[in-house]
Design a protein around this motif. Structure first.
Motif, PDB file in Angstrom:
ATOM      1  N   ASN A  24       1.570   0.020  -6.026  1.00 38.05           N
ATOM      2  CA  ASN A  24       0.587   0.153  -4.944  1.00 38.05           C
ATOM      3  C   ASN A  24      -0.567  -0.832  -5.100  1.00 38.05           C
ATOM      4  O   ASN A  24      -1.525  -0.798  -4.346  1.00 38.05           O
ATOM      5  CB  ASN A  24       0.035   1.580  -4.888  1.00 38.05           C
ATOM      6  CG  ASN A  24       1.094   2.598  -4.532  1.00 38.05           C
ATOM      7  OD1 ASN A  24       2.093   2.270  -3.902  1.00 38.05           O
ATOM      8  ND2 ASN A  24       0.877   3.840  -4.946  1.00 38.05           N
ATOM      9  N   THR A  82      -2.878  -1.005  -7.418  1.00 40.91           N
ATOM     10  CA  THR A  82      -4.171  -0.509  -7.887  1.00 40.91           C
ATOM     11  C   THR A  82      -4.686  -1.394  -9.021  1.00 40.91           C
ATOM     12  O   THR A  82      -5.863  -1.368  -9.340  1.00 40.91           O
ATOM     13  CB  THR A  82      -4.047   0.946  -8.388  1.00 40.91           C
ATOM     14  OG1 THR A  82      -3.057   1.008  -9.431  1.00 40.91           O
ATOM     15  CG2 THR A  82      -3.629   1.857  -7.254  1.00 40.91           C
ATOM     16  N   GLU A 115       0.824  -1.193   0.000  1.00 42.15           N
ATOM     17  CA  GLU A 115       0.000   0.000   0.000  1.00 42.15           C
ATOM     18  C   GLU A 115       0.865   1.253   0.000  1.00 42.15           C
ATOM     19  O   GLU A 115       2.039   1.217   0.372  1.00 42.15           O
ATOM     20  CB  GLU A 115      -0.936  -0.009   1.217  1.00 42.15           C
ATOM     21  CG  GLU A 115      -1.962  -1.130   1.167  1.00 42.15           C
ATOM     22  CD  GLU A 115      -2.997  -0.995   2.267  1.00 42.15           C
ATOM     23  OE1 GLU A 115      -3.418   0.149   2.566  1.00 42.15           O
ATOM     24  OE2 GLU A 115      -3.387  -2.025   2.837  1.00 42.15           O
ATOM     25  N   LYS A 161      -8.568   5.975   2.037  1.00 41.64           N
ATOM     26  CA  LYS A 161      -7.113   5.994   1.909  1.00 41.64           C
ATOM     27  C   LYS A 161      -6.504   5.663   3.266  1.00 41.64           C
ATOM     28  O   LYS A 161      -6.525   6.463   4.189  1.00 41.64           O
ATOM     29  CB  LYS A 161      -6.640   7.366   1.425  1.00 41.64           C
ATOM     30  CG  LYS A 161      -5.128   7.588   1.513  1.00 41.64           C
ATOM     31  CD  LYS A 161      -4.371   6.675   0.581  1.00 41.64           C
ATOM     32  CE  LYS A 161      -2.884   7.023   0.548  1.00 41.64           C
ATOM     33  NZ  LYS A 161      -2.197   6.786   1.834  1.00 41.64           N
ATOM     34  N   THR A 162      -5.980   4.448   3.364  1.00 40.94           N
ATOM     35  CA  THR A 162      -5.359   4.011   4.611  1.00 40.94           C
ATOM     36  C   THR A 162      -4.038   4.738   4.814  1.00 40.94           C
ATOM     37  O   THR A 162      -3.199   4.763   3.909  1.00 40.94           O
ATOM     38  CB  THR A 162      -5.101   2.493   4.575  1.00 40.94           C
ATOM     39  OG1 THR A 162      -6.340   1.823   4.368  1.00 40.94           O
ATOM     40  CG2 THR A 162      -4.483   2.022   5.875  1.00 40.94           C
ATOM     41  N   HIS A 215       2.509  -2.772   6.320  1.00 41.21           N
ATOM     42  CA  HIS A 215       2.584  -1.715   7.322  1.00 41.21           C
ATOM     43  C   HIS A 215       3.368  -2.259   8.512  1.00 41.21           C
ATOM     44  O   HIS A 215       3.231  -3.431   8.874  1.00 41.21           O
ATOM     45  CB  HIS A 215       1.179  -1.308   7.773  1.00 41.21           C
ATOM     46  CG  HIS A 215       0.407  -0.542   6.747  1.00 41.21           C
ATOM     47  ND1 HIS A 215       0.762   0.731   6.342  1.00 41.21           N
ATOM     48  CD2 HIS A 215      -0.708  -0.867   6.050  1.00 41.21           C
ATOM     49  CE1 HIS A 215      -0.100   1.149   5.431  1.00 41.21           C
ATOM     50  NE2 HIS A 215      -0.999   0.206   5.232  1.00 41.21           N
ATOM     51  N   ARG A 242      -5.797   2.193  10.450  1.00 39.63           N
ATOM     52  CA  ARG A 242      -5.649   1.163   9.417  1.00 39.63           C
ATOM     53  C   ARG A 242      -6.664   0.044   9.580  1.00 39.63           C
ATOM     54  O   ARG A 242      -6.884  -0.730   8.647  1.00 39.63           O
ATOM     55  CB  ARG A 242      -4.218   0.610   9.434  1.00 39.63           C
ATOM     56  CG  ARG A 242      -3.198   1.638   9.002  1.00 39.63           C
ATOM     57  CD  ARG A 242      -1.776   1.149   9.163  1.00 39.63           C
ATOM     58  NE  ARG A 242      -0.848   2.280   9.032  1.00 39.63           N
ATOM     59  CZ  ARG A 242       0.185   2.509   9.811  1.00 39.63           C
ATOM     60  NH1 ARG A 242       0.479   1.641  10.776  1.00 39.63           N
ATOM     61  NH2 ARG A 242       0.950   3.559   9.620  1.00 39.63           N
TER      62      ARG A 242
END
Length: 303
Positions: A189, A191, A52, A248-249, A209, A242
């Protein structure tokens, strides 16, 4: 064929050594990422980083270039990007000025004039060509192909061809071949799904993350002026954000921005009032901001 490591990376004898080198430049890489990056250097294979936004993919390439003390060349991908914008183009205004100057000087040798128009001095090198030209056996460049998932399928196929042999053919000048392949970092990312053919050309690593303790360490490393309590509160709040279904994280980049904004305001801890006034540093959509603002007490609970 893999190329022997003869540039400063020869001092990086293990993933742990590379991790320590990155750490000295304020990038905290976990064991998995350090290993993937180390193997990319030793095997001369592109490293495909997926994850992400805001988890540190682009920052890794920047820091790696600093560690190796080599140029960083960035190709930012976007919809509609084509080969000419990534490879090279001709400087038509300068060519036209040269043509007019030659005509004014009475030059009549058409063949000579045409060859002059396609001289190297009129060539505008775009990122891929610059990466090949600046990459030598002793000092290769770091080529960052950022957000490949934003480019079209056609460009992805073209990039695969370039990464296969690291040569570029310029009809008017000949073939440009890198003395040594540049260190290549490709980011996505996610997408959209990137084709398997490109991933097979690369070593792959999914960047998560960070956990709470690692995020605290990252913020402390980048912003040592922030209080310990504030850093732990921001890291805890970011982890809870999160867990929400946001448009949008927030990533580590947003955690750092939030902490920096709070420090700029003189905050030593995160309370609901100051959190409400600084949400724009961590959230980037109105809907997310409105939703979180209604539940700030729950967001900060336990921090």
């Amino acid at each position: 064929m893999p190329h022997p490591t003869t540039f400063p990376a020869s001092d990086l004898t293990s993933p742990a050594a590379l991790s320590e080198a990155l750490n000295r430049h304020a990038y905290l890489a976990d064991e998995g990422l350090a290993t993937a990056c180390f193997l990319s250097l030793r095997m001369s294979r592109p490293l495909f980083l997926e994850g992400e936004a805001g988890v540190g993919k682009t920052e890794l390439a920047k820091t790696l270039a600093t560690v190796l003390d080599v140029p960083l060349i960035r190709l930012q991908c976007y919809e509609g990007l084509d080969a000419a914008q990534a490879l090279y183009d001709w400087d038509f205004p300068r060519q036209l000025l040269h043509l007019r100057a030659a005509e004014a000087a009475g030059v009549t040798d058409v063949q000579r004039l045409e060859s002059e128009l396609y001289d190297r001095r009129f060539l505008v090198a775009r990122p891929l060509l610059r990466a090949l030209e600046t990459s030598s056996a002793e000092r290769p460049s770091v080529l960052l192909v950022d957000e490949i998932d934003r480019a079209d399928d056609e460009f992805e196929a073209f990039l695969l061809e370039v990464l296969s042999d690291f040569t570029i053919s310029i009809p008017e000048l000949g073939t440009v071949r890198a003395e040594r392949p540049p260190v290549v970092i490709v980011t996505s990312n996610r997408t959209r799904e990137v084709h398997d053919a490109l991933k097979r050309r690369c070593l792959y690593h999914w960047l998560e993350h960070p956990g709470f303790d690692r995020e605290v360490a990252i913020i402390r490393r980048r912003l040592p002026e922030a209080s310990e309590r504030l850093v732990r509160q921001v890291a805890g709040a970011a982890a809870r954000l999160r867990g929400l279904d946001l448009l949008k994280t927030p990533g580590v980049a947003e955690s750092l921005d939030w902490t920096e904004a709070l420090v700029a305001l003189g905050a030593r801890e995160l309370d609901p009032d100051i959190a409400a006034g600084t949400l724009g540093a961590v959230l980037k959509y109105r809907e997310d901001t409105e939703r979180v603002a209604k539940g700030l007490d729950a967001l900060l609970d336990g921090s």
